[in-house]
Design a protein around this motif. Structure first.
Motif, PDB file in Angstrom:
ATOM      1  N   MET A   1       7.370  28.732 -13.107  1.00  0.00           N
ATOM      2  CA  MET A   1       7.934  29.313 -11.574  1.00  0.00           C
ATOM      3  C   MET A   1       9.542  29.526 -12.137  1.00  0.00           C
ATOM      4  O   MET A   1      10.058  28.819 -13.639  1.00  0.00           O
ATOM      5  CB  MET A   1       8.188  28.430 -10.697  1.00  0.00           C
ATOM      6  N   PRO A   2      10.044  29.948 -11.698  1.00  0.00           N
ATOM      7  CA  PRO A   2      11.428  30.155 -11.841  1.00  0.00           C
ATOM      8  C   PRO A   2      12.355  29.289 -11.739  1.00  0.00           C
ATOM      9  O   PRO A   2      11.924  28.586 -11.272  1.00  0.00           O
ATOM     10  CB  PRO A   2      11.533  31.948 -10.789  1.00  0.00           C
ATOM     11  N   LEU A   3      13.392  28.885 -12.829  1.00  0.00           N
ATOM     12  CA  LEU A   3      14.547  27.718 -12.298  1.00  0.00           C
ATOM     13  C   LEU A   3      15.356  27.889 -10.961  1.00  0.00           C
ATOM     14  O   LEU A   3      15.431  28.782 -10.366  1.00  0.00           O
ATOM     15  CB  LEU A   3      15.853  28.591 -12.999  1.00  0.00           C
ATOM     16  N   GLY A   4      14.756  26.246 -10.187  1.00  0.00           N
ATOM     17  CA  GLY A   4      15.377  26.562  -8.696  1.00  0.00           C
ATOM     18  C   GLY A   4      14.274  26.656  -7.777  1.00  0.00           C
ATOM     19  O   GLY A   4      14.240  26.478  -6.760  1.00  0.00           O
ATOM     20  N   TRP A   5      13.169  27.112  -8.196  1.00  0.00           N
ATOM     21  CA  TRP A   5      11.930  26.775  -7.478  1.00  0.00           C
ATOM     22  C   TRP A   5      10.777  26.392  -7.572  1.00  0.00           C
ATOM     23  O   TRP A   5      11.563  25.017  -8.614  1.00  0.00           O
ATOM     24  CB  TRP A   5      10.501  28.577  -8.066  1.00  0.00           C
ATOM     25  N   GLN A   6      10.257  25.708  -6.784  1.00  0.00           N
ATOM     26  CA  GLN A   6       9.605  23.911  -6.277  1.00  0.00           C
ATOM     27  C   GLN A   6       8.603  24.754  -5.879  1.00  0.00           C
ATOM     28  O   GLN A   6       7.810  25.620  -5.304  1.00  0.00           O
ATOM     29  CB  GLN A   6      10.667  23.340  -5.357  1.00  0.00           C
ATOM     30  N   CYS A   7       7.418  23.683  -6.633  1.00  0.00           N
ATOM     31  CA  CYS A   7       6.307  23.923  -6.504  1.00  0.00           C
ATOM     32  C   CYS A   7       5.474  22.814  -5.740  1.00  0.00           C
ATOM     33  O   CYS A   7       5.726  21.423  -6.137  1.00  0.00           O
ATOM     34  CB  CYS A   7       5.188  24.507  -7.130  1.00  0.00           C
ATOM     35  N   THR A   8       4.601  22.911  -4.339  1.00  0.00           N
ATOM     36  CA  THR A   8       4.202  20.683  -4.067  1.00  0.00           C
ATOM     37  C   THR A   8       2.806  21.294  -3.804  1.00  0.00           C
ATOM     38  O   THR A   8       2.866  22.106  -3.078  1.00  0.00           O
ATOM     39  CB  THR A   8       5.081  20.982  -2.853  1.00  0.00           C
ATOM     40  N   PRO A   9       2.717  20.515  -4.091  1.00  0.00           N
ATOM     41  CA  PRO A   9       0.323  20.368  -3.630  1.00  0.00           C
ATOM     42  C   PRO A   9       0.407  20.986  -2.121  1.00  0.00           C
ATOM     43  O   PRO A   9       1.047  20.284  -1.148  1.00  0.00           O
ATOM     44  CB  PRO A   9      -0.035  19.223  -4.422  1.00  0.00           C
ATOM     45  N   ALA A  10      -0.342  22.041  -1.862  1.00  0.00           N
ATOM     46  CA  ALA A  10      -1.385  21.450  -0.507  1.00  0.00           C
ATOM     47  C   ALA A  10      -2.132  21.717  -0.374  1.00  0.00           C
ATOM     48  O   ALA A  10      -2.757  21.660   1.073  1.00  0.00           O
ATOM     49  CB  ALA A  10      -0.646  23.553  -0.358  1.00  0.00           C
ATOM     50  N   GLY A  11      -2.935  20.818  -1.583  1.00  0.00           N
ATOM     51  CA  GLY A  11      -4.856  21.431  -1.380  1.00  0.00           C
ATOM     52  C   GLY A  11      -5.536  20.588  -2.520  1.00  0.00           C
ATOM     53  O   GLY A  11      -4.867  21.515  -3.274  1.00  0.00           O
ATOM     54  N   ARG A  12      -6.464  19.864  -2.236  1.00  0.00           N
ATOM     55  CA  ARG A  12      -6.997  19.547  -3.596  1.00  0.00           C
ATOM     56  C   ARG A  12      -8.547  19.289  -3.663  1.00  0.00           C
ATOM     57  O   ARG A  12      -9.081  18.679  -2.354  1.00  0.00           O
ATOM     58  CB  ARG A  12      -6.038  18.383  -4.507  1.00  0.00           C
ATOM     59  N   ALA A  13      -8.840  19.160  -3.508  1.00  0.00           N
ATOM     60  CA  ALA A  13     -11.151  19.591  -4.209  1.00  0.00           C
ATOM     61  C   ALA A  13     -11.334  19.513  -4.820  1.00  0.00           C
ATOM     62  O   ALA A  13     -10.570  20.431  -6.111  1.00  0.00           O
ATOM     63  CB  ALA A  13     -11.551  20.294  -2.829  1.00  0.00           C
ATOM     64  N   GLU A  14     -12.349  19.098  -5.508  1.00  0.00           N
ATOM     65  CA  GLU A  14     -13.352  19.229  -6.786  1.00  0.00           C
ATOM     66  C   GLU A  14     -13.468  21.388  -7.169  1.00  0.00           C
ATOM     67  O   GLU A  14     -13.923  22.071  -5.948  1.00  0.00           O
ATOM     68  CB  GLU A  14     -14.908  18.999  -6.668  1.00  0.00           C
ATOM     69  N   GLY A  15     -12.439  21.955  -8.010  1.00  0.00           N
ATOM     70  CA  GLY A  15     -13.133  22.838  -8.744  1.00  0.00           C
ATOM     71  C   GLY A  15     -12.116  23.752  -7.395  1.00  0.00           C
ATOM     72  O   GLY A  15     -12.034  24.790  -8.084  1.00  0.00           O
ATOM     73  N   TYR A  16     -11.339  22.843  -7.423  1.00  0.00           N
ATOM     74  CA  TYR A  16      -9.761  24.050  -6.477  1.00  0.00           C
ATOM     75  C   TYR A  16      -8.625  23.120  -6.485  1.00  0.00           C
ATOM     76  O   TYR A  16      -8.304  21.954  -6.318  1.00  0.00           O
ATOM     77  CB  TYR A  16     -10.508  23.669  -5.010  1.00  0.00           C
ATOM     78  N   THR A  17      -7.330  23.449  -6.403  1.00  0.00           N
ATOM     79  CA  THR A  17      -6.319  23.755  -5.561  1.00  0.00           C
ATOM     80  C   THR A  17      -4.777  24.847  -5.741  1.00  0.00           C
ATOM     81  O   THR A  17      -5.482  25.436  -5.615  1.00  0.00           O
ATOM     82  CB  THR A  17      -5.401  22.723  -7.485  1.00  0.00           C
ATOM     83  N   ARG A  18      -4.564  23.898  -4.715  1.00  0.00           N
ATOM     84  CA  ARG A  18      -3.230  24.595  -4.158  1.00  0.00           C
ATOM     85  C   ARG A  18      -2.028  24.409  -3.850  1.00  0.00           C
ATOM     86  O   ARG A  18      -1.576  22.838  -3.936  1.00  0.00           O
ATOM     87  CB  ARG A  18      -4.639  25.331  -2.609  1.00  0.00           C
ATOM     88  N   HIS A  19      -1.126  25.602  -4.172  1.00  0.00           N
ATOM     89  CA  HIS A  19       0.315  24.942  -4.130  1.00  0.00           C
ATOM     90  C   HIS A  19       0.859  26.064  -3.346  1.00  0.00           C
ATOM     91  O   HIS A  19       1.066  26.688  -3.100  1.00  0.00           O
ATOM     92  CB  HIS A  19       1.458  24.349  -5.346  1.00  0.00           C
ATOM     93  N   GLN A  20       2.217  25.498  -2.379  1.00  0.00           N
ATOM     94  CA  GLN A  20       3.031  25.614  -1.382  1.00  0.00           C
ATOM     95  C   GLN A  20       4.429  26.160  -3.435  1.00  0.00           C
ATOM     96  O   GLN A  20       4.971  25.001  -3.683  1.00  0.00           O
ATOM     97  CB  GLN A  20       3.574  25.368  -0.965  1.00  0.00           C
ATOM     98  N   CYS A  21       4.654  27.240  -4.067  1.00  0.00           N
ATOM     99  CA  CYS A  21       5.671  27.707  -4.352  1.00  0.00           C
ATOM    100  C   CYS A  21       7.294  28.632  -3.828  1.00  0.00           C
ATOM    101  O   CYS A  21       6.322  29.244  -3.209  1.00  0.00           O
ATOM    102  CB  CYS A  21       5.148  28.221  -5.778  1.00  0.00           C
TER     103      CYS A  21
END
Length: 132
Positions: A1-21
């Motif tokens: 991700m670009p400098l200054g961006w942040q990603c935070t986990p927003a969901g996780r399950a088997e075979g699935y991940t989601r981040h807010q970035c």
């Protein structure tokens, strides 16, 4: 991700991940959205990829082929909460290791109109680094 961006986990399950970035903004609407990676059952056929893509929210926009295993939808000036925004959704499939295609990536982002190039750079980076 670009400098200054942040990603935070927003969901996780088997075979699935989601981040807010994204990038916070003190003087206007933020730039960013979500990044989702999920398994695509092998064989991850073209018809399965179409079915998975169809389930994705793209603000009602038409998909454009962006390569052999990727599509995108974008629009400048879409009104979101009364404010014109640049919107971009990318759905791509790739091999998570050796062998067949087995992963789906969904990038759904918005930006003020003058932030569109930041989102395009993220997509270009992903296209250059993932093995589609």
């Amino acid at each position: 991700m670009p400098l200054g961006w942040q990603c935070t986990p927003a969901g996780r399950a088997e075979g699935y991940t989601r981040h807010q970035c994204g990038a916070p903004s003190d003087d206007g609407p933020p730039i960013g959205g979500e990044l989702v990676v999920r398994d695509c059952p092998v064989p991850c056929t073209g018809s399965r990829q179409v079915a998975m893509r169809t389930a994705e929210e793209a603000w009602g926009l038409r998909w454009t082929r962006g390569g052999q295993s990727a599509v995108y939808a974008e629009r400048s000036g879409l009104l979101i909460d009364g404010t014109p925004r640049y919107v971009l959704v990318v759905v791509a499939y790739w091999r998570g290791g050796e062998g067949d295609v087995d992963r789906q990536l969904v990038l759904r982002m918005t930006a003020p109109l003058d932030g569109a190039n930041q989102l395009r750079r993220v997509v270009n980076y992903l296209r250059d680094t993932l093995v589609f």
